[in-house]
Enzyme design. Structure first.
Site, PDB file in Angstrom:
ATOM      1  N   LYS A 258      39.717  16.263  38.612  1.00  0.00           N
ATOM      2  CA  LYS A 258      40.465  15.097  38.153  1.00  0.00           C
ATOM      3  C   LYS A 258      40.553  14.057  39.260  1.00  0.00           C
ATOM      4  CE  LYS A 258      43.216  17.363  34.745  1.00  0.00           C
ATOM      5  NZ  LYS A 258      44.349  17.397  33.915  1.00  0.00           N
ATOM      6  N   ARG A 259      40.357  14.526  40.459  1.00  0.00           N
ATOM      7  CA  ARG A 259      40.500  13.590  41.576  1.00  0.00           C
ATOM      8  C   ARG A 259      39.287  12.682  41.708  1.00  0.00           C
ATOM      9  NH1 ARG A 259      44.322  17.086  43.073  1.00  0.00           N
ATOM     10  NH2 ARG A 259      42.966  18.884  43.119  1.00  0.00           N
TER      11      ARG A 259
END
Ligand code: GLU
Length: 506
Positions: A258-259
């Site tokens: 998600k980063r």
């Protein structure tokens, strides 16, 4: 069968990740294909991490993808409010109802005590499950203590399971799922601060919002047994159908982080990908049409989508595949839309001004159309079209192909003949054809020997869009007042000859 009611229930704690966008899409598709209702609910009970800008951002991303909702935040509906933070009374009431029915109890254990319990279980190599200590407190005593002591409310799993050893359910994607009750500890439904837990709020909401199909990522598969126990404890006879979508991984099989900026919808939007293309690729993450076709329009996807064809196998998000689909979608878009998509990157490059007049916008549409089939994303237009706005002989000569072509006497003759003729009226397509014909006769060359030097001289690059469309675009651009000035064809040819002529003499 009645029309389905589905929901997308994001937590506004960051940018919309492609995995969540796929969940939204599959819900939307299930509703659209069956005359159903798509609901947007915001799960913002984590007050510290939920931010209004994330909520706005994810709504913008959904709208950009074309996933409008029928009910929910910003749209309203008869089952609202649609933000969990505005529904706390409802959860409180339902939690009391569970206590009254004997399916929940107040828990007075302090955080320290719970942590000690967990540490001891860890040390003994056991799974961390609440011991059930407060379950034993008699009802009247618990009620008395609640008046003065902070308490969470926990679900009584043994009571909820009613003696069954497992919770069984049928998942539309995973088939029969069996989950042993012994693996489920008495979980919190309402925290000490009166905020609901996810597993509780989601059931209260899905029930009150009359959700018929719960379609979400399979990271939630193990939450479903808890939710089913809550449904039953609330006396619900018919549960929604569950469909848990496969995990999304990168090409190497590793999870998409998600980063990573590149895993958010906002990133693809900023890069100028057509939303149709991202939608197309997201649709193929776990689903495929019966005929295996991959390039699909929104309408084709809506018409063909079926939960029955969703696979359990991890789905691969592959930017290369997206790029290939995107170039095909791009080539189908109309000029005005392409111009709007191109404006951002061109403005960032310093060549465009949003306040440009209608003639300039029309020109930008032609420009974007001309390059569209070569691009997957508009951000790349800057590189492809740089020669239009930043023409200089030095820039051209930095390219070895250009230098090679200019060192050939035949090519040079073509460019000189061209430059002499360009002095007159501006070029349009028929004039360019007539002029190329004159140069052909004068220099006695044709085909590539004729067109390659012309392209090199006027664009400074060895390849690009068709000259018969490109050169009129250059000419028309040179007569518009654009923020990035476009040099005319005549200027280009003369500047290049002058630069290389002096080079030749030195
Ligand atoms: N807020 C949850 C999430 O974003 C929703 C899960 C669900 O659909 O039940 O994962």
């Amino acid at each position: 069968m009645s029309a389905p009611r589905v929901r997308f229930a994001p937590s506004p704690t960051g940018d919309l990740h492609v995995g969540n966008a796929r969940t939204a899409l599959f819900n939307w598709l299930h509703a659209r294909g069956r005359g159903g209702t798509f609901i947007l609910r915001i799960e913002d009970t984590d007050a510290a991490r939920s931010l209004p800008e994330h909520e706005t951002g994810l709504m913008e991303d959904l709208r950009w993808l074309g996933l409008g909702w029928d009910e929910g935040v910003d749209e309203g509906g008869d089952a609202g409010p649609y933000r969990q933070s505005e529904r706390l009374e409802l959860y409180r009431g339902k939690a009391e109802e569970l206590i009254e029915r004997g399916f929940a109890y107040p828990c007075f254990c302090s955080l320290e005590r719970l942590e000690e319990e967990r540490a001891a279980q860890r040390e003994a190599g056991l799974v961390s499950l609440y011991s059930g200590r407060c379950r034993a407190i008699p009802g009247h005593e618990a009620a008395r203590r609640r008046a003065g002591e902070p308490a969470a409310i926990r679900f009584n799993v043994a009571a909820g399971a009613g003696g069954a050893a497992a919770v069984n359910f049928e998942d539309r994607v995973h088939g029969a799922v069996r989950f042993p009750v012994t693996q489920i500890g008495d979980f919190v439904v309402l925290r000490r601060d009166a905020r609901p837990s996810y597993n509780f709020a989601v059931v209260v909401d899905d029930l009150q919002m009359r959700v018929t199909h719960v379609i979400r990522g399979d990271d939630h598969l193990s939450n479903t047994p808890r939710q089913i126990l809550v449904y039953r404890a609330l006396g619900v006879a018919s549960l929604p159908e569950f469909a848990h979508l496969p995990l999304i991984v990168g090409p190497g099989g590793s999870p998409l982080s998600k980063r990573e900026g590149a895993a958010t919808v906002a990133w693809f939007r900023r890069q100028g990908y057509p939303p149709e293309a991202l939608l197309n690729h997201l649709a193929l993450l776990g689903w495929s049409p019966a005929d295996g076709q991959e390039f699909l329009t929104r309408e084709e996807i809506v018409a063909r989508f079926d939960l029955a064809r969703v696979s359990r196998a991890p789905a691969i998000f592959d930017v290369q595949k997206l790029d290939a689909l995107a170039a095909r979608h791009m080539a189908r878009l109309p000029g005005p839309r392409l111009a709007a998509m191109a404006a951002g990157p061109l403005e960032e490059a310093g060549w465009w001004d949003h306040a440009a007049g209608p003639e300039a916008w029309e020109w930008a549409g032609r420009l974007a159309l001309l390059f569209a089939e070569r691009l997957s994303r508009m951000a790349d237009l800057v590189k492809e079209a740089a020669f239009l706005f930043e023409f200089s002989p030095q820039r051209s000569l930095a390219d070895i192909q250009v230098r090679k072509a200019l060192s050939d006497p035949g090519s040079r003759r073509v460019i000189e003949a061209l430059a002499r003729r360009l002095a007159g009226e501006p070029l349009n397509a028929p004039r360019f054809q007539a002029l190329a014909e004159d140069v052909r006769r004068e220099c006695g060359v044709k085909g590539r020997d004729l067109y390659h030097p012309i392209r090199i001289a006027l664009t400074g690059t060895a390849s690009g869009p068709e000259l018969v469309r490109l050169l009129p675009l250059i000419e028309d651009g040179s007569r518009l007042k654009l923020r990035g000035r476009v040099a005319s064809c005549a200027e280009r040819a003369r500047a290049l000859l002058a630069a290389t002529g002096s080079e030749g003499r030195s």
